[in-house]
Design a protein around this motif. Structure first.
Motif, PDB file in Angstrom:
ATOM      1  N   ILE A   1     -39.633  64.269  65.652  1.00 41.92           N
ATOM      2  CA  ILE A   1     -38.632  63.872  64.545  1.00 41.92           C
ATOM      3  C   ILE A   1     -37.078  63.266  64.938  1.00 41.92           C
ATOM      4  O   ILE A   1     -36.999  63.080  63.540  1.00 41.92           O
ATOM      5  CB  ILE A   1     -38.854  65.560  63.903  1.00 41.92           C
ATOM      6  CG1 ILE A   1     -40.070  65.994  63.496  1.00 41.92           C
ATOM      7  CG2 ILE A   1     -37.462  65.856  62.986  1.00 41.92           C
ATOM      8  CD1 ILE A   1     -39.859  67.316  63.447  1.00 41.92           C
ATOM      9  N   ARG A   2     -36.635  63.883  65.613  1.00 41.00           N
ATOM     10  CA  ARG A   2     -35.555  62.986  65.969  1.00 41.00           C
ATOM     11  C   ARG A   2     -34.961  61.620  66.161  1.00 41.00           C
ATOM     12  O   ARG A   2     -34.343  60.514  65.237  1.00 41.00           O
ATOM     13  CB  ARG A   2     -33.944  63.739  67.102  1.00 41.00           C
ATOM     14  CG  ARG A   2     -34.152  65.372  67.076  1.00 41.00           C
ATOM     15  CD  ARG A   2     -33.781  65.253  68.111  1.00 41.00           C
ATOM     16  NE  ARG A   2     -32.880  66.700  68.119  1.00 41.00           N
ATOM     17  CZ  ARG A   2     -33.571  67.793  68.113  1.00 41.00           C
ATOM     18  NH1 ARG A   2     -35.211  68.023  68.299  1.00 41.00           N
ATOM     19  NH2 ARG A   2     -33.120  69.275  68.109  1.00 41.00           N
ATOM     20  N   ARG A   3     -36.490  60.921  66.844  1.00 39.40           N
ATOM     21  CA  ARG A   3     -36.587  59.677  66.586  1.00 39.40           C
ATOM     22  C   ARG A   3     -36.428  59.203  65.589  1.00 39.40           C
ATOM     23  O   ARG A   3     -36.056  58.290  64.302  1.00 39.40           O
ATOM     24  CB  ARG A   3     -37.995  59.064  67.212  1.00 39.40           C
ATOM     25  CG  ARG A   3     -37.669  59.246  69.337  1.00 39.40           C
ATOM     26  CD  ARG A   3     -38.223  58.427  69.765  1.00 39.40           C
ATOM     27  NE  ARG A   3     -39.764  58.746  69.531  1.00 39.40           N
ATOM     28  CZ  ARG A   3     -40.344  59.736  70.376  1.00 39.40           C
ATOM     29  NH1 ARG A   3     -40.197  60.520  70.922  1.00 39.40           N
ATOM     30  NH2 ARG A   3     -42.196  59.906  69.601  1.00 39.40           N
ATOM     31  N   SER A   4     -37.500  59.996  64.590  1.00 36.22           N
ATOM     32  CA  SER A   4     -37.643  59.418  63.635  1.00 36.22           C
ATOM     33  C   SER A   4     -36.800  59.183  61.993  1.00 36.22           C
ATOM     34  O   SER A   4     -36.331  58.392  61.804  1.00 36.22           O
ATOM     35  CB  SER A   4     -39.612  59.786  62.786  1.00 36.22           C
ATOM     36  OG  SER A   4     -39.272  60.206  61.502  1.00 36.22           O
ATOM     37  N   PHE A   5     -36.628  60.728  62.383  1.00 38.92           N
ATOM     38  CA  PHE A   5     -34.725  60.592  61.365  1.00 38.92           C
ATOM     39  C   PHE A   5     -33.895  59.555  61.380  1.00 38.92           C
ATOM     40  O   PHE A   5     -33.327  59.098  61.171  1.00 38.92           O
ATOM     41  CB  PHE A   5     -34.431  61.918  61.929  1.00 38.92           C
ATOM     42  CG  PHE A   5     -32.879  62.411  60.749  1.00 38.92           C
ATOM     43  CD1 PHE A   5     -33.657  62.705  60.089  1.00 38.92           C
ATOM     44  CD2 PHE A   5     -31.624  62.158  61.209  1.00 38.92           C
ATOM     45  CE1 PHE A   5     -32.027  62.851  59.268  1.00 38.92           C
ATOM     46  CE2 PHE A   5     -30.717  62.408  60.181  1.00 38.92           C
ATOM     47  CZ  PHE A   5     -31.039  63.134  59.319  1.00 38.92           C
TER      48      PHE A   5
END
Length: 149
Positions: free
Chosen positions: A13-17
């Motif tokens: 999720i952090r990478r996607s965000f």
């Protein structure tokens, strides 16, 4: 549904965000990721207001949609993705604050359709003030290379 590794989910999720140009433009940051719940915060910025100087409804909607969608990402397998297919926003109070908090929380997990509820809050010196709510429906997307992670 298979058990999901929470550390791997949070990192995904952090990478996607980090790839979200819209959230970067808004000055939003991912502040909390847990199973079924995601929080995003952003500071007040005059460039994001409407003609009365309050946070624009489109900005509120975008942040709530993102929080709801990432809360759904905590519920799915790593090889699938999501697209929002519907949402409804209720604007309850003017978006006046020094900072804003947008929380997405899973209402109904699923293997094809996931429903989440979101709440937006204005943060000032006192208690957080509810400014908006959202109900969002996401479709789980499998096997499409152009829509991944």
């Amino acid at each position: 549904m298979n058990e999901i590794d929470s550390d791997a989910v949070g990192e995904r999720i952090r990478r996607s965000f980090a790839r979200q140009g819209a959230m970067h433009t808004l000055g939003a940051e991912l502040t909390s990721v847990s199973q079924g719940v995601v929080e995003i915060e952003m500071p007040f910025d005059e460039k994001l207001t409407q003609q009365h100087g309050i946070l624009h409804a489109g900005v509120i909607s975008a942040a709530l949609d993102t929080a709801c969608t990432y809360s759904a990402y905590t519920m799915i397998e790593p090889d699938v993705s999501l697209l929002t297919i519907e949402f409804k926003v209720n604007l309850m109070s003017p978006g006046k604050g020094e900072r804003f908090l947008f929380r997405g929380e899973i209402t109904k997990p699923g293997s094809t359709i996931i429903v989440a509820d979101g709440r937006g809050y204005a943060l000032n010196d006192g208690p957080a003030k509810l400014i908006a709510s959202m109900t969002s429906t996401m479709m789980v997307v499998r096997g499409r290379k152009e829509i991944s992670g």
